[in-house]
Write a protein that holds these residues in place. Structure first.
Motif, mmCIF file in Angstrom:
data_model
loop_
_atom_site.group_PDB
_atom_site.id
_atom_site.type_symbol
_atom_site.label_atom_id
_atom_site.label_comp_id
_atom_site.label_asym_id
_atom_site.label_seq_id
_atom_site.Cartn_x
_atom_site.Cartn_y
_atom_site.Cartn_z
ATOM 1 N N GLY B 185 0.816 -1.211 0.000
ATOM 2 C CA GLY B 185 0.000 0.000 0.000
ATOM 3 C C GLY B 185 0.845 1.255 0.000
ATOM 4 N N GLU B 186 0.202 2.371 -0.207
ATOM 5 C CA GLU B 186 0.922 3.649 -0.241
ATOM 6 C C GLU B 186 0.320 4.596 0.778
ATOM 7 N N ILE B 187 1.220 5.156 1.586
ATOM 8 C CA ILE B 187 0.775 6.158 2.558
ATOM 9 C C ILE B 187 0.723 7.511 1.841
ATOM 10 N N VAL B 188 -0.299 8.299 2.106
ATOM 11 C CA VAL B 188 -0.316 9.638 1.528
ATOM 12 C C VAL B 188 -0.266 10.728 2.593
ATOM 13 N N CYS B 189 -0.759 10.444 3.771
ATOM 14 C CA CYS B 189 -0.681 11.469 4.815
ATOM 15 C C CYS B 189 -0.606 10.812 6.176
ATOM 16 N N ILE B 190 -0.148 11.606 7.155
ATOM 17 C CA ILE B 190 0.085 11.083 8.493
ATOM 18 C C ILE B 190 -0.327 12.150 9.493
ATOM 19 N N LEU B 208 -2.899 7.170 9.818
ATOM 20 C CA LEU B 208 -2.350 7.209 8.468
ATOM 21 C C LEU B 208 -3.482 7.247 7.453
ATOM 22 N N GLY B 209 -3.269 8.004 6.379
ATOM 23 C CA GLY B 209 -4.202 7.963 5.257
ATOM 24 C C GLY B 209 -3.523 7.272 4.089
ATOM 25 N N THR B 210 -4.243 6.350 3.406
ATOM 26 C CA THR B 210 -3.606 5.602 2.317
ATOM 27 C C THR B 210 -4.187 6.004 0.973
ATOM 28 N N GLU B 211 -3.438 5.646 -0.040
ATOM 29 C CA GLU B 211 -3.831 5.931 -1.419
ATOM 30 C C GLU B 211 -5.177 5.293 -1.757
ATOM 31 N N ASP B 212 -5.523 4.191 -1.094
ATOM 32 C CA ASP B 212 -6.776 3.492 -1.383
ATOM 33 C C ASP B 212 -7.972 4.107 -0.675
ATOM 34 N N GLY B 213 -7.766 5.214 0.026
ATOM 35 C CA GLY B 213 -8.884 5.878 0.672
ATOM 36 C C GLY B 213 -9.212 5.328 2.039
ATOM 37 N N GLU B 214 -8.209 4.741 2.700
ATOM 38 C CA GLU B 214 -8.440 4.220 4.040
ATOM 39 C C GLU B 214 -7.730 5.091 5.063
ATOM 40 N N VAL B 215 -8.322 5.098 6.263
ATOM 41 C CA VAL B 215 -7.640 5.730 7.389
ATOM 42 C C VAL B 215 -7.280 4.615 8.359
ATOM 43 N N ILE B 216 -5.992 4.532 8.703
ATOM 44 C CA ILE B 216 -5.498 3.461 9.562
ATOM 45 C C ILE B 216 -5.043 4.090 10.872
ATOM 46 N N GLN B 221 1.630 1.539 21.312
ATOM 47 C CA GLN B 221 2.773 0.800 21.842
ATOM 48 C C GLN B 221 3.333 -0.189 20.828
ATOM 49 N N THR B 222 2.430 -0.960 20.213
ATOM 50 C CA THR B 222 2.910 -2.033 19.341
ATOM 51 C C THR B 222 3.018 -1.587 17.890
ATOM 52 N N PHE B 223 2.479 -0.421 17.559
ATOM 53 C CA PHE B 223 2.474 0.094 16.189
ATOM 54 C C PHE B 223 1.855 -0.911 15.221
ATOM 55 N N THR B 224 0.742 -1.534 15.670
ATOM 56 C CA THR B 224 -0.010 -2.379 14.757
ATOM 57 C C THR B 224 -1.364 -1.732 14.527
ATOM 58 N N GLN B 225 -2.018 -2.165 13.464
ATOM 59 C CA GLN B 225 -3.300 -1.562 13.122
ATOM 60 C C GLN B 225 -4.348 -1.884 14.176
ATOM 61 N N THR B 226 -5.035 -0.875 14.674
ATOM 62 C CA THR B 226 -6.142 -1.141 15.576
ATOM 63 C C THR B 226 -7.473 -0.805 14.919
ATOM 64 N N LEU B 264 -15.554 13.251 6.758
ATOM 65 C CA LEU B 264 -15.522 13.238 8.211
ATOM 66 C C LEU B 264 -15.664 11.807 8.703
ATOM 67 N N LEU B 265 -14.849 11.468 9.717
ATOM 68 C CA LEU B 265 -14.921 10.166 10.366
ATOM 69 C C LEU B 265 -15.153 10.411 11.835
ATOM 70 N N LYS B 266 -16.053 9.643 12.424
ATOM 71 C CA LYS B 266 -16.266 9.777 13.860
ATOM 72 C C LYS B 266 -16.116 8.414 14.506
ATOM 73 N N ARG B 267 -16.099 8.418 15.838
ATOM 74 C CA ARG B 267 -15.973 7.184 16.600
ATOM 75 C C ARG B 267 -17.160 6.278 16.276
#
Lengths: 191, 595
Positions: B185-190, B208-216, B221-226, B264-267
């Protein structure tokens, strides 16, 4: 104060008490400088110099002697939000010690603007108060020399007050003696 | 510039600093935990110099790290919560990985999870790697079909392969046997978001925002996707993420996309929604933390504000193309300004839609400005003329004519003469009252500034101390510029018996024109043998009541009445300072029992 100190102040001090105001930005070394001055007077009976001091809140008073003059020094907090308290002391002071952190290149302009604000205050302008500028922390790396500090603060534009700049190190006490003895000489001539 | 500037310019030699970067690669952090914020810049470098991470302390560069690739975002955050405070972590985002630096040392690399390869692409590569197909016609045909596939879904290997010339492609295929495995994947913003507290040193996690339109969202602590969420049901590509709120409580992630819309993304949302669309390409957004309103600068030179629901509040036309937008919180004034940088090098500070200040900077340089302690951002700003023009363009707020007003106008038309006479009578009465008060003040000498025929003297007093002994400093000021004043004396008149003045009568020496004399006088509050218990409940900051008034009379030789008089209201003695012996002898306990 013990009896010996009282005796020495009666015999040697000459009895002249002047009020000096110690100003400067936060973390410029005002409290450390005063502690070094007071401990050398009292032969290091209290905690020795070198111990780090906590930031002053509000103000404190210290007494020391030099050159036949007893100084009552007001150590005022230099934190930005407490700097407006400085002017409360202007009316009662006989001299000003302005402490500058000569290694803090960034905030020299802030020191300059505070110095100008102080000198233009109605209680200060027009009075012939001696102004001692200490270019403190001269032992730190990248510290500016005393003439540099003087020109950065625009001291040459002060015409109505006698001023003196000297490089100092509040931790080791180096240069403090010169500055304070200049101040004592000025105050002796004046009074 | 009109009057004085609000800013202090730092003159430390920052001229030789040559910076080539984008706004997302600039951040601030208290890197060494010494309460001094450092400037961190992910620099692209110029010419032969590669990308570097540069750390500035003030205007001085203190550190320099070589980066493996062009950075696309630099973020600083606290990853753990411990005591003493841990060092902040710097995260630098590259095309498909994030490098974490602690103590300026690389300690972790995060790679975006890779995506399964397109079946068609895999098929072409199977044919390409087959040695029997290595002739010009087949390779050209295969490259052609590779070309026809959407560029976005291709793996890095395919993209690299397509940029080669035919000879290079042949050579490449001779040496390569393996198929491209997976597409990364490609990161576009952080960006970062506070995890459970808005405290300045609270733990944050990366967004992180990715080229595919996802927000990760990455675990702190573990730097894994939650958490992985699509920013919009329709395909959108993010390029800037702004977070507000706290991740574990409630948050809003506002995302600017390349498709002229803000999402916009919310909880607890499964996918983001479009907040609003703009007319032209978005250059940058910012979100106010207080009311979540969104500021947007666009390529059509507009600077607009939308509320949290996505409704447009206001819009401005800028002089040049904007390139950067940021919020400038000024905490001691309790306000947040927004700063817009234009391509011309001007930076304008706005309070809402009104410009407040202007700064100019040359490209590639570092300019440090410190806000003066006394600065404010009221409308009468320095150097900006357009703000007044803006205000004058607004229509006056004139209320509608009320029934009351119409009736009053009617009455005025009916009997003008009587109304005019009544007014004149009231005016004369006011004048008489003024004259009477002045005469009385003159007769009683109850004034502290001499004027006219009186002595050119001003008398003022200050009270200092906590009690029971106060120091009243009298200041006698000769306000005349040519006349000296002599033969004065000061007399204290204590109305109640509650105070004792140590020197009630002072002879004042001659005062030269324009000079002033100060007399510190000790005044002691006297307590009777039985201290009234009320004394302990007096308000220390307030006045002590009627009995606390001391009159200071300034007398002149040969005059029967005093020249000036000042009234000094003494503050009450601090209850802690009331003499102990008085308390011992007092029997107010018995008083209470008798009552």
């Amino acid at each position: 104060m013990g009896l010996l100190d009282k005796l020495s102040s009666w015999m040697g001090g000459g009895g002249k008490v002047v009020t000096v105001l110690v100003l400067g930005l936060d973390n410029s070394g005002k409290t450390t400088m005063l502690r070094t001055l007071t401990t050398t007077e009292q032969e290091g009976q209290r905690q020795g110099p070198g111990a780090s001091s906590v930031p002053t809140v509000g103000q404190r008073q210290e007494n020391f002697q030099s050159g036949g003059v007893s100084f009552r020094a007001w150590d005022v907090s230099g934190a930005a939000r407490l700097r407006s308290l400085w002017e409360r002391h202007y009316r009662h002071c006989d001299a000003v010690i302005f402490v500058v952190d000569s290694a803090d290149h960034l905030r020299l302009v802030v020191a300059r603007s505070e110095l100008e604000l102080m000198l233009s205050h109605p209680d200060m302008s027009g009075r012939r108060l001696p102004l001692l500028v200490l270019a403190n922390k001269s032992d730190a790396p990248h510290a500016l020399s005393a003439p540099h500090v003087a020109s950065a603060l625009g001291l040459e534009r002060i015409t109505d007050k006698p001023w003196h700049v000297c490089a100092s190190s509040a931790l080791s006490g180096e240069g403090l003696g010169d500055g304070v003895s200049w101040l004592a000489r000025q105050l002796r001539e004046k009074h | 510039m009109g009057s004085m500037s609000r800013w202090l310019d730092v003159e430390a030699g920052a001229d030789d600093i040559n910076i080539n970067t984008l706004p997302t690669n600039v951040t601030f952090s208290d890197l060494q935990n010494d309460n001094e914020v450092k400037l961190i810049i992910g620099d692209f470098g110029r010419g032969d110099d590669g990308p570097r991470l540069k750390i500035f302390k003030g205007a001085m560069q203190i550190s320099d790290l070589t980066l493996p690739d062009l950075p696309l975002g630099v973020v600083s955050f606290y990853a753990v919560d411990s005591n003493p405070r841990p060092q902040p972590v710097i995260a630098v985002a590259f095309s498909s990985s994030v490098h974490f630096y602690r103590n300026l040392k690389l300690f972790y690399k995060y790679y975006l999870p890779s995506v399964e390869l397109n079946a068609g692409e895999l098929d072409i590569w199977k044919q390409l790697t087959n040695p029997s197909n290595h002739n010009e016609v087949i390779i050209l045909k295969l490259t052609e079909s590779l070309h026809n596939m959407p560029h976005k879904v291709l793996s890095i290997q395919s993209r690299d392969f397509l940029t080669l010339t035919f000879d290079e492609q042949l050579e490449y295929l001779e040496n390569t046997r393996e198929l491209p495995k997976r597409r990364s994947g490609e990161i576009v913003c952080i960006s970062s978001i506070k995890l459970s507290s808005v405290d300045k040193h609270a733990v944050s996690c990366l967004v992180l925002g990715t080229e595919d339109g996802e927000v990760i969202v990455l675990d702190s602590q573990t730097f894994t996707q939650t958490n992985v969420v699509n920013i919009s049901p329709v395909k959108k590509t993010p390029f800037q993420i702004v977070t507000t709120g706290v991740y574990n409580v409630d948050y809003r992630i506002t995302v600017a996309t390349r498709e002229k819309s803000v999402c916009l993304l919310k909880r607890d949302w499964k996918a983001g929604r479009i907040l609003f669309n703009t007319d032209d390409h978005i250059i940058a957004i910012e979100v106010f933390t207080t009311d979540n309103s969104v500021l947007v600068i666009c390529a059509d030179k507009t600077f607009s504000c939308y509320n949290r629901k996505g409704r447009k509040q206001w819009s401005l036309i800028l002089e040049h193309r904007p390139i950067c937008l940021t919020l400038v919180p000024i905490s001691h004034l309790g306000m947040t300004l927004s700063a817009v940088a234009l391509v011309s090098g001007h930076v304008t500070l706005y309070d809402g839609k009104y410009p407040r200040d202007n700064i100019f900077i040359r490209g590639g340089h570092l300019l440090l400005k410190i806000l003066k302690r006394t600065a404010d951002f009221n409308s009468n700003s320095t150097g900006i003329e357009s703000s007044e023009a803006n205000i004058s363009q607004r229509p006056w707020l004139i209320p509608k004519k009320s029934k009351l007003f119409l009736e009053q106008a009617m009455r005025e038309r009916e009997n003008p003469k009587a109304m005019h006479e009544a007014f004149q009578q009231e005016l004369n009465r006011l004048r008489l009252l003024t004259a009477q008060t002045l005469l009385e003040a003159y007769r009683k000498s109850d004034n502290f500034v001499g004027a006219g025929n009186m002595e050119p003297i001003r008398l003022s007093a200050e009270v200092e101390g906590l009690g029971p002994v106060f120091v009243v400093t009298l200041i006698v000021h000769n306000t005349s510029s040519e006349r000296a004043v002599s033969g004065l004396s000061v007399l204290f008149q204590v109305i109640s018996t509650g105070y004792r003045v140590h020197t009630p009568y002072i002879k004042v020496p001659l005062i030269a024109p324009g000079n002033q004399l100060k007399f510190p006088i000790k005044v002691e509050e006297v307590f009777s043998e039985n201290v009234n218990p009320d004394v302990f409940f007096r308000n220390v900051t307030g006045q002590a009541g009627d009995g606390s008034v001391i009159k200071v009379l300034l007398l002149k030789e040969g005059k029967v009445s005093p020249v000036l008089a000042a009234t000094v209201t003494m503050p009450p003695t601090d209850p802690m300072m009331i003499p102990y012996d008085k308390l011992e002898t007092s029997n107010f306990g018995q008083n209470i029992s008798q009552k």
